[in-house]
Structure formats: structure tokens, C-alpha cells
Design an enzyme around this catalytic site. Structure first.
Site, PDB file in Angstrom:
ATOM      1  CG  PHE A  39      33.439  34.836  39.644  1.00 28.83           C
ATOM      2  CD1 PHE A  39      32.674  35.717  40.395  1.00 28.83           C
ATOM      3  CD2 PHE A  39      34.822  34.860  39.825  1.00 28.83           C
ATOM      4  CE1 PHE A  39      33.268  36.604  41.301  1.00 28.83           C
ATOM      5  CE2 PHE A  39      35.423  35.733  40.723  1.00 28.83           C
ATOM      6  CZ  PHE A  39      34.630  36.603  41.461  1.00 28.83           C
TER       7      PHE A  39
ATOM      8  CB  SER B 240      42.963  35.438  37.109  1.00 31.25           C
ATOM      9  OG  SER B 240      43.204  34.140  36.600  1.00 31.25           O
TER      10      SER B 240
ATOM     11  CB  CYS C 290      38.592  43.762  35.627  1.00 30.86           C
ATOM     12  SG  CYS C 290      37.519  44.355  34.321  1.00 30.86           S
TER      13      CYS C 290
HETATM   14  P1  NAD Z   1      39.726  32.811  36.469  1.00 30.98           P
HETATM   15  O1  NAD Z   1      40.914  33.180  35.683  1.00 30.98           O
HETATM   16  O2  NAD Z   1      39.903  31.992  37.687  1.00 30.98           O
HETATM   17  O3  NAD Z   1      38.670  32.015  35.548  1.00 30.98           O
HETATM   18  C1  NAD Z   1      38.306  32.488  34.270  1.00 30.98           C
HETATM   19  C2  NAD Z   1      37.966  31.305  33.393  1.00 30.98           C
HETATM   20  O4  NAD Z   1      39.118  30.478  33.253  1.00 30.98           O
HETATM   21  C3  NAD Z   1      36.853  30.437  33.957  1.00 30.98           C
HETATM   22  O5  NAD Z   1      35.990  30.072  32.912  1.00 30.98           O
HETATM   23  C4  NAD Z   1      37.606  29.229  34.537  1.00 30.98           C
HETATM   24  O6  NAD Z   1      36.872  28.041  34.425  1.00 30.98           O
HETATM   25  C5  NAD Z   1      38.861  29.145  33.691  1.00 30.98           C
HETATM   26  N1  NAD Z   1      40.053  28.685  34.430  1.00 30.98           N
HETATM   27  C6  NAD Z   1      40.311  28.815  35.763  1.00 30.98           C
HETATM   28  N2  NAD Z   1      41.521  28.327  36.062  1.00 30.98           N
HETATM   29  C7  NAD Z   1      42.058  27.854  34.920  1.00 30.98           C
HETATM   30  C8  NAD Z   1      43.297  27.219  34.563  1.00 30.98           C
HETATM   31  N3  NAD Z   1      44.218  26.980  35.482  1.00 30.98           N
HETATM   32  N4  NAD Z   1      43.502  26.883  33.279  1.00 30.98           N
HETATM   33  C9  NAD Z   1      42.576  27.140  32.338  1.00 30.98           C
HETATM   34  N5  NAD Z   1      41.390  27.724  32.611  1.00 30.98           N
HETATM   35  C10 NAD Z   1      41.126  28.089  33.874  1.00 30.98           C
HETATM   36  O7  NAD Z   1      38.953  34.174  36.816  1.00 30.98           O
HETATM   37  P2  NAD Z   1      37.671  34.381  37.725  1.00 30.98           P
HETATM   38  O8  NAD Z   1      38.050  34.153  39.148  1.00 30.98           O
HETATM   39  O9  NAD Z   1      36.500  33.664  37.171  1.00 30.98           O
HETATM   40  O10 NAD Z   1      37.402  35.939  37.472  1.00 30.98           O
HETATM   41  C11 NAD Z   1      38.052  36.950  38.183  1.00 30.98           C
HETATM   42  C12 NAD Z   1      39.245  37.485  37.430  1.00 30.98           C
HETATM   43  O11 NAD Z   1      38.848  37.936  36.143  1.00 30.98           O
HETATM   44  C13 NAD Z   1      39.881  38.682  38.096  1.00 30.98           C
HETATM   45  O12 NAD Z   1      41.272  38.558  38.022  1.00 30.98           O
HETATM   46  C14 NAD Z   1      39.396  39.861  37.266  1.00 30.98           C
HETATM   47  O13 NAD Z   1      40.225  40.995  37.294  1.00 30.98           O
HETATM   48  C15 NAD Z   1      39.367  39.242  35.913  1.00 30.98           C
HETATM   49  N6  NAD Z   1      38.506  39.977  34.998  1.00 30.98           N
HETATM   50  C16 NAD Z   1      39.111  40.755  34.066  1.00 30.98           C
HETATM   51  C17 NAD Z   1      38.362  41.506  33.197  1.00 30.98           C
HETATM   52  C18 NAD Z   1      39.018  42.393  32.189  1.00 30.98           C
HETATM   53  O14 NAD Z   1      38.310  42.965  31.390  1.00 30.98           O
HETATM   54  N7  NAD Z   1      40.330  42.537  32.175  1.00 30.98           N
HETATM   55  C19 NAD Z   1      36.959  41.443  33.270  1.00 30.98           C
HETATM   56  C20 NAD Z   1      36.369  40.608  34.217  1.00 30.98           C
HETATM   57  C21 NAD Z   1      37.158  39.878  35.090  1.00 30.98           C
END
Ligand code: NAD
Length: 485
Positions: free
Chosen positions: A150, A227, A282
């Protein structure tokens, strides 16, 4: 509801999902209902894959110099529509308009890189024995998927879209269900830029759709950003289905501040790093380790933090649950004996009482075992720990399971180099609070911040989005025979 319900984008058209279930899309800025996003079914995914698969032969056969022409036009369209795109990003994600403008500018830089791919993907050729030539070519994989979070509704999709598609793949993207609107606008701009129907498709949904993507037999590769918990699930599931996968996870970035650091510059950088995008990035500084006496710098960090005002130069937190989670972390630290120097709990923005805001928060005397020191908070909060030596600071940094970024603030070049060598993170900053490598350098962390080989952007992404074809040829039988002929 401000916008009509979100639809999937398949074969160049917006189409309703086959499932009835949908979720509300709420603006964190003021709690307004923006739209509804469908929770698509595997039938919808099948339709998207079918369209991508049908588009692949013609798209992949175009010479790359022709494919990148689409991205020259797309870059121009991003520039032309920058203001409108930034407004949409800010509205659905809650970041400030200025931050959203920076996000679209980054999309433009990412696209600019993709237009240079023809200069970078030249294969190699060598006469390996008399009259026999070996040659390598980068060949696209086929249908690939990109699953995004997001916090950057336009930038993270553009980490993958221009490179993967310019390299000849056809893509299915699954936006975050919290911010599904920007991606639809990107689809319109790609079409306007001349991208053939079917090359780019959007399927909306939640974890069920992610599972369906990881299991789909005709998807060759899956990139994921989100995440760590979900990155592990996706990496395991996609690779267990024999797909190529690259899964970027969460972060806990440490800034090490040495007593000789330039006071004002350090304070401004630390405050900006922990509060930019309301700490929901991140690359945000989440933990600071003060080495020796840095009280004078901490005082200035607090002064800087107090200039950051929710609703003005500080954006919103994505949801009510996230706001509560962040405030819970601050309260836990207080209960465990840390000192809250600047407290962002209970922030309310006048006129936007239904928005979700947390003010900048500076917590001092944090111990490495406290939850605010160990876990990703993903809010505008910095947890300060104290050590006597650089090695103690590095031991704290090394012990955290993540490894996205680390930074040091100092005027001592030798110590800075020592920290570059010994920090356990993929991206290191020296006097830089948000050490994001810019194109052509690639973006990617280490440890539990990334699963898979290579990075998601820059030159490194070429290896992920293509496979090598190795050919050995001989056209001169008169050259004689040796062992390789
Ligand atoms: P999230 O992991 O909750 O969601 C990411 C994606 O996975 C979304 O499209 C969501 O629909 C899907 N998803 C959620 N739960 C799931 C599950 N149980 N099984 C399968 N798919 C699932 O992450 P978020 O809250 O959208 O974003 C924030 C996180 O992303 C933070 O931890 C941040 O550090 C990380 N992030 C990392 C980077 C990087 O480059 N390392 C960049 C941006 C964000």
C-alpha cells in the site's frame, strides 16, 4: 462514494470481477469512502493470464528498441499527468501532496531507466573454437506477476512494470486492496502510450488472489513487495510451484550517529527519514544508535520533529488499525521504561477528524530487547538506543533480523567505511537518511528484507525478468574439425 467501483483491467479493458465480495477503499486523509475494490476470483485471474498469454508472442517478438518506444511515451504521459496522479496517490494513500509528487517523479526515473534497456541487454558473442561462435541473448520469461503493497501506490508498481514489460514479458499486477486506484490510472496511461492490449493486466483482490497467482501454472515468475511475513509465504509458495520469485519484505533501518556528526544536517536528516511518508516506507529510519555523547544532536532532532505537523507536512497513517498499532508500540516502550521525548499519540487534524494520524515521536533510552527496538513499527517513530562504541552499535544493527538499509552520520571517513563494511544491510548511507540507490543502481535489501537472488530494479532486474539463451553456431565447415566441432 467519490469514484465508481474499481474494476479489473484485462486485455485492455476495465471489466467487473466475477465475485460479489468487495472491500471499501477509505481515504486515510479524512476517512472518506473513495470506492469499492472487488475481491476477484481465480476465474478472473484465468482471464487475465489468458489475455497476457495471447499477447506474449507478438509483444516478445518485437525488437526491444521498438518495445521501449511505448515507455518513452509513457514517461511523457507520467510527466504530463503528474499533478493529477500525485493527487490520487495522496488521496488514497494519505501521504502529503509533496511526497506524492516525489513518488511520481520516481516513477518517471524508473521509466527513464527502462528506456535505456536496449543499451544494457546486448548479449555476448565469442569465437570459442575455430569457426564456432557462442552467443547469449536475454529472452523474456512469458507471463509474470507483480504483487505490491500500500505504501507506494504508483512507485512500487513502476519498480516492475517498465522493466519487465520492456524486456518482453506480459504482466499481471495485483495492487494492494488498500490503494487500488492509482494502478488503474497507470493502465490508462500505458494504453495511451501504445501498449498493446493484454500485455498489462490488473487483478484486484487480497491474500486469496496472491495464493492463486503463486499457484497459477502459466505464470512464470512472481515478484512481491510487502511485509516479511507475507514475503516468506509468497516466496515459499511460488518457488514450491517451481516459479522464479523475488520477495521483498519489511525493514528496521538503523541510523548510527557519532558525536562528530554535523548537528543540524544530522538532525534534519534523521527527522525527515523517520517521518517522511509518515514513516510508512521500507527505507525509513526506525532505530537510531547514538555512539558516545550525542545529547546535543538528540535535542536538535526533537526540535526538528516538533516542526513536523500532522495534516500539514506529515501525512496520514493508512488505517485506524495501523494507527492503533503504532500507538500501542509507543505505550509499550513507555511502560518498559523508555523516555518519550516527543509524543505523537492522539494526533487529530482539525476538519479531518476521521483521518488517521500519528504525530512524530522520538523515544530515548530504548533497550535493544524492547519491541520498539526489534520490530517494524511503520509509523513516524524513532527509537534511540545508546552505546559507547561503534562496534556495540554495529552489534545491535547486525542482530536485527532485517537488512534493508543502515546509515551512519559522521565526519570521519575511516569510521564511515568501517560501518559500510560491517553493517548487515543491502543499502548503506553515509550522512544520508534515506539511502535509496537511484537508477541505474538497483534497490534491494538483505536478510529478512529480501528473499530470492538479485534486486528488483536497475540492472539487476534484467536477470530476474529474462532467461539466457546460449547458442553455439558454425557456418564454415572448411574451418576444420577440432574437439568442439
Ligand atoms: P502486506 O504484506 O500486508 O501486503 C502486501 C501485499 O500482499 C498486498 O498486495 C496484500 O494484498 C497481500 N497480502 C496481505 N496479506 C497476505 C497474506 N496473508 N497472504 C498473501 N498475500 C497477502 O504489506 P503492506 O502492509 O501492504 O505494506 C507494508 C509492508 O511492505 C511493510 O512491511 C514494508 O516494510 C514493506 N515494504 C517493503 C519494501 C521493500 O522494498 N523491502 C517496499 C515497500 C514496502
Amino acid at each position: 462514494m467519490k469514484y465508481s467501483p474499481v474494476q479489473n483491467y484485462i486485455n485492455g479493458k476495465f471489466v467487473p470481477a466475477s465475485a460479489d465480495k468487495s472491500l471499501d477503499v477509505i481515504s486515510p486523509v479524512d476517512g472518506a469512502l473513495l470506492s469499492k475494490v472487488p475481491m476477484s476470483s481465480s476465474k478472473d485471474l484465468d482471464a487475465a493470464v489468458k489475455s497476457a498469454k495471447a499477447a506474449f508472442p507478438a509483444w516478445s517478438r518485437l525488437p526491444i528498441k521498438e518495445r521501449v518506444q511505448v515507455f518513452f511515451r509513457y514517461k511523457y504521459l507520467l510527466e504530463k499527468n503528474l499533478k493529477e496522479l500525485a493527487e490520487l496517490v495522496s488521496e488514497e494513500n494519505g501521504k502529503t501532496y509533496g511526497e506524492a509528487v516525489a513518488e511520481i517523479e520516481k516513477c518517471i526515473e524508473l521509466t527513464e531507466f527502462a528506456t535505456s534497456l536496449p543499451q544494457l541487454v546486448t548479449g555476448e558473442v565469442l569465437e570459442v573454437s575455430r569457426g564456432v561462435e557462442c552467443r547469449t541473448e536475454h529472452v523474456p520469461l512469458g507471463v509474470v506477476a507483480s504483487i505490491v503493497p500500500f505504501n507506494f501506490p504508483a512507485m512500487v508498481p513502476n519498480w516492475t512494470i517498465p522493466n519487465a514489460i520492456a524486456l518482453g514479458n506480459c504482466m499481471i499486477i495485483k495492487p494492494s486492496e488498500k490503494v487500488p486506484l492509482s494502478c488503474g490510472r497507470l493502465a490508462e496511461l500505458l494504453k495511451e502510450a501504445g501498449l498493446p492490449d493484454g500485455v498489462f493486466n490488473i487483478v484486484h483482490g487480497d491474500s486469496e488472489m496472491v495464493t492463486a497467482i503463486c499457484d497459477h501454472p502459466q505464470i512464470e515468475a512472481v515478484s512481491f513487495v510487502g511485509s516479511t511475513k507475507v514475503a516468506k509465504i509468497v516466496y515459499q509458495r511460488a518457488t514450491s510451484n517451481y516459479k522464479r520469485a523475488l520477495a521483498l519484505g519489511g525493514a528496521k533501518n538503523h541510523l548510527m550517529v557519532l558525536p562528530d556528526a554535523k548537528e543540524d544536517m544530522t538532525a534534519q536528516n534523521v527527522a525527515a527519514s523517520m517521518s517522511g511518508c509518515a514513516g510508512q516506507r521500507c527505507m525509513a529510519a526506525s532505530a537510531m544508535v547514538g555512539v558516545g555523547n550525542v545529547d546535543h544532536i538528540i535535542a536538535k532532532i526533537c526540535d526538528e520533529a516538533k516542526k513536523i505537523v500532522p495534516g500539514k507536512n506529515l501525512g496520514a497513517i493508512i488505517s485506524k488499525e495501523s494507527k492503533e498499532r503504532i500507538e500501542r508500540y509507543i505505550s509499550e516502550a513507555e511502560r518498559d521504561g523508555a523516555k518519550i521525548l516527543v509524543d505523537g499519540r492522539g494526533a487529530v487534524v482539525e476538519g479531518k477528524e476521521n483521518g488517521t494520524y500519528v504525530g512524530p515521536t522520538v523515544i530515548d533510552y530504548v533497550k535493544p530487547e524492547m519491541s520498539v527496538a526489534r520490530e517494524e513499527i511503520f509509523g513516524p517513530v524513532i527509537s534511540i538506543m545508546r552505546t559507547n562504541t561503534v562496534d556495540e552499535a554495529l552489534a545491535i544493527e547486525n542482530a536485527n533480523p532485517y537488512g534493508n538499509a543502515a546509515s551512519v552520520f559522521t565526519q570521519n571517513g575511516g569510521l564511515a567505511r568501517y560501518i559500510i563494511d560491517h553493517a548487515s544491510a543491502g543499502m548503506i548511507g553515509v550522512n544520508v537518511g534515506v539511502p535509496v540507490p537511484r537508477e541505474p543502481f538497483s534497490f534491494g535489501g538483505w536478510n529478512e528484507s529480501k528473499f530470492g537472488v538479485g534486486d528488483i530494479t536497475g540492472k539487476s532486474s534484467i536477470e530476474f525478468w529474462t532467461k539466457l539463451k546460449k547458442s553455439t553456431t558454425k557456418w564454415n565447415p572448411e574451418a576444420g574439425v577440432n574437439w568442439m566441432s
